[in-house]
Scaffold this active site. Structure first.
Site, PDB file in Angstrom:
ATOM      1  N   MET A 113      -5.346   4.294 -11.760  1.00 31.78           N
ATOM      2  CA  MET A 113      -6.769   4.299 -11.405  1.00 31.78           C
ATOM      3  C   MET A 113      -7.072   5.492 -10.497  1.00 31.78           C
ATOM      4  O   MET A 113      -8.119   5.531  -9.840  1.00 31.78           O
ATOM      5  CB  MET A 113      -7.143   2.989 -10.725  1.00 31.78           C
ATOM      6  CG  MET A 113      -6.958   1.795 -11.667  1.00 31.78           C
ATOM      7  SD  MET A 113      -7.959   0.381 -11.238  1.00 31.78           S
ATOM      8  CE  MET A 113      -7.368   0.034  -9.589  1.00 31.78           C
ATOM      9  N   GLY A 173       3.686   7.053  -5.046  1.00 30.56           N
ATOM     10  CA  GLY A 173       4.068   5.993  -5.985  1.00 30.56           C
ATOM     11  C   GLY A 173       3.767   6.429  -7.410  1.00 30.56           C
ATOM     12  O   GLY A 173       4.612   6.342  -8.312  1.00 30.56           O
ATOM     13  N   HIS A 174       2.535   6.925  -7.620  1.00 28.71           N
ATOM     14  CA  HIS A 174       2.156   7.434  -8.952  1.00 28.71           C
ATOM     15  C   HIS A 174       3.022   8.637  -9.326  1.00 28.71           C
ATOM     16  O   HIS A 174       3.456   8.766 -10.473  1.00 28.71           O
ATOM     17  CB  HIS A 174       0.692   7.892  -8.976  1.00 28.71           C
ATOM     18  CG  HIS A 174      -0.306   6.838  -8.608  1.00 28.71           C
ATOM     19  ND1 HIS A 174      -1.014   6.866  -7.437  1.00 28.71           N
ATOM     20  CD2 HIS A 174      -0.727   5.731  -9.264  1.00 28.71           C
ATOM     21  CE1 HIS A 174      -1.837   5.832  -7.386  1.00 28.71           C
ATOM     22  NE2 HIS A 174      -1.682   5.125  -8.481  1.00 28.71           N
ATOM     23  N   GLY A 227       4.780   0.528 -11.858  1.00 34.75           N
ATOM     24  CA  GLY A 227       5.464   0.352 -10.580  1.00 34.75           C
ATOM     25  C   GLY A 227       5.680  -1.121 -10.257  1.00 34.75           C
ATOM     26  O   GLY A 227       4.792  -1.948 -10.485  1.00 34.75           O
ATOM     27  N   LYS A 283       5.599  -2.362  -7.472  1.00 34.20           N
ATOM     28  CA  LYS A 283       4.714  -2.818  -6.394  1.00 34.20           C
ATOM     29  C   LYS A 283       3.759  -3.872  -6.947  1.00 34.20           C
ATOM     30  O   LYS A 283       3.408  -4.825  -6.271  1.00 34.20           O
ATOM     31  CB  LYS A 283       3.927  -1.645  -5.828  1.00 34.20           C
ATOM     32  CG  LYS A 283       2.805  -2.115  -4.946  1.00 34.20           C
ATOM     33  CD  LYS A 283       2.266  -1.065  -4.056  1.00 34.20           C
ATOM     34  CE  LYS A 283       1.179  -1.663  -3.199  1.00 34.20           C
ATOM     35  NZ  LYS A 283      -0.078  -1.799  -3.957  1.00 34.20           N
ATOM     36  N   ASP A 284       3.334  -3.674  -8.209  1.00 30.65           N
ATOM     37  CA  ASP A 284       2.462  -4.638  -8.879  1.00 30.65           C
ATOM     38  C   ASP A 284       3.335  -5.477  -9.818  1.00 30.65           C
ATOM     39  O   ASP A 284       3.247  -5.369 -11.041  1.00 30.65           O
ATOM     40  CB  ASP A 284       1.366  -3.896  -9.635  1.00 30.65           C
ATOM     41  CG  ASP A 284       0.502  -3.085  -8.690  1.00 30.65           C
ATOM     42  OD1 ASP A 284      -0.290  -3.685  -7.964  1.00 30.65           O
ATOM     43  OD2 ASP A 284       0.656  -1.844  -8.649  1.00 30.65           O
ATOM     44  N   ARG A 295      -5.326   2.069  -1.683  1.00 27.68           N
ATOM     45  CA  ARG A 295      -6.174   1.320  -0.744  1.00 27.68           C
ATOM     46  C   ARG A 295      -5.763   1.550   0.721  1.00 27.68           C
ATOM     47  O   ARG A 295      -6.510   1.160   1.622  1.00 27.68           O
ATOM     48  CB  ARG A 295      -6.146  -0.173  -1.068  1.00 27.68           C
ATOM     49  CG  ARG A 295      -6.873  -0.501  -2.370  1.00 27.68           C
ATOM     50  CD  ARG A 295      -7.048  -1.997  -2.591  1.00 27.68           C
ATOM     51  NE  ARG A 295      -7.970  -2.270  -3.674  1.00 27.68           N
ATOM     52  CZ  ARG A 295      -7.608  -2.569  -4.929  1.00 27.68           C
ATOM     53  NH1 ARG A 295      -6.338  -2.634  -5.270  1.00 27.68           N
ATOM     54  NH2 ARG A 295      -8.531  -2.801  -5.847  1.00 27.68           N
TER      55      ARG A 295
END
Ligand code: AMP
Length: 281
Positions: free
Chosen positions: A30, A36-37, A147, A149-150, A187
């Protein structure tokens, strides 16, 4: 770097890659790209011939009271970062290109959304499956990178790909963190200095709980204490949950040899942070 904004141009790009027999690596995002990306894009560019990154703030995965309008949009710097990390194309469509009309079909997910974020963000993962399956159909990647993380997203998308026989390999990568342990997130930019100093406590809580679970201590006591300490630190706790890693059903005991997920979601002010650890017993 190819910057594509329409489905027609994307389809042309894909067919050029296919004709040249290139393997396509795909990183859906997004935007507001962070390390991370970048780790996903770098992995993809090492493991496939051409990497394409999508940048699309997908409205259907946001609830009415969530931050869709406020979500950071930084396309120009995202394109530069994606290029440096090895991407050769970016797909950054407008909302009207992806959802030009009323939609008549809805995703529905059983059980896998009963806990963690699925229980708190009704409709979120249905929206994720809707956009990811559309993007898979458009991009036709051999590999797609996500990732951990999700983690609930990873579990649900793995099941979706398996159940619908979608011809793509999902590659799941470790969570990238700040030095103090805070999981990188678009975020995090919402956090004030004070909130930013408190935020790493989520990861500290996970690490401590992890070691206690492995030692065989009571799961419910660990969860209750973690919630209490998070509140004392200034968080509004959304959940602290312990679930099995395959079906995401809540567990209160561990069985040797099984994998589990310990997940936390908590607010600092209006900012909702999530993190998790995978626990192998
Ligand atoms: P998003 O832009 O938040 O939708 O995330 C796009 C992809 O990046 C998803 O697969 C996320 O799981 C992944 N991602 C987000 N944050 C991190 C992180 N800190 N470490 C690794 N991957 C991440």
């Amino acid at each position: 770097m190819d910057i594509l904004t329409t489905k027609a141009d994307l389809k042309k790009w894909v067919s050029i890659q296919k004709k040249a027999q290139k393997t396509i690596g795909f990183v859906p995002t997004m935007g507001a790209l962070h390390d991370g990306h970048i780790s996903l894009i770098s992995s993809s560019s090492k493991e496939t011939d051409v990497t394409i990154v999508s940048i699309f703030v997908n409205p259907t995965q946001f609830g009415p009271a969530e931050d869709f309008e406020a979500y950071p949009r930084t396309l120009n710097s995202d394109v530069e970062k994606a290029k440096l990390a090895g991407a050769v194309a970016v797909f950054a469509p407008e909302k009207s290109e992806i959802y030009p009309q009323k939609t008549y079909f809805n995703y529905s997910i059983d059980e896998l959304t009963n806990n963690l974020c699925g229980a708190k963000r009704k409709g979120h993962f249905e929206g994720v499956c809707q956009i990811v399956s559309k993007l898979f159909n458009l991009v036709e990647p051999q590999k797609a990178y996500f990732g951990k993380k999700d983690i609930q997203q990873c579990v649900i998308l793995n099941r979706m790909v398996e159940e619908f026989d979608i011809p793509v390999e999902l590659v799941l990568k470790e969570t990238i963190r700040e030095e103090d342990g805070l999981a990188k997130s678009s975020r995090n930019t919402y956090l004030s200095d004070k909130q930013r100093s408190i935020a790493p406590f989520i990861y500290k809580t996970l690490v401590r709980a992890h070691s206690e679970i492995v030692q065989g201590k009571s799961i419910s006591k660990i969860i209750d204490r973690s919630k209490y300490e998070l509140r004392e630190a200034g968080f509004i706790v959304d959940y602290v949950e312990f679930v099995d890693a395959s079906f995401l059903s809540e567990k209160s005991e561990v069985q040797k040899g099984e994998s589990y997920i310990l997940g936390i979601a908590a607010y600092l002010g209006k900012t909702r942070l999530i993190d998790n650890l995978i626990i192998l017993t």
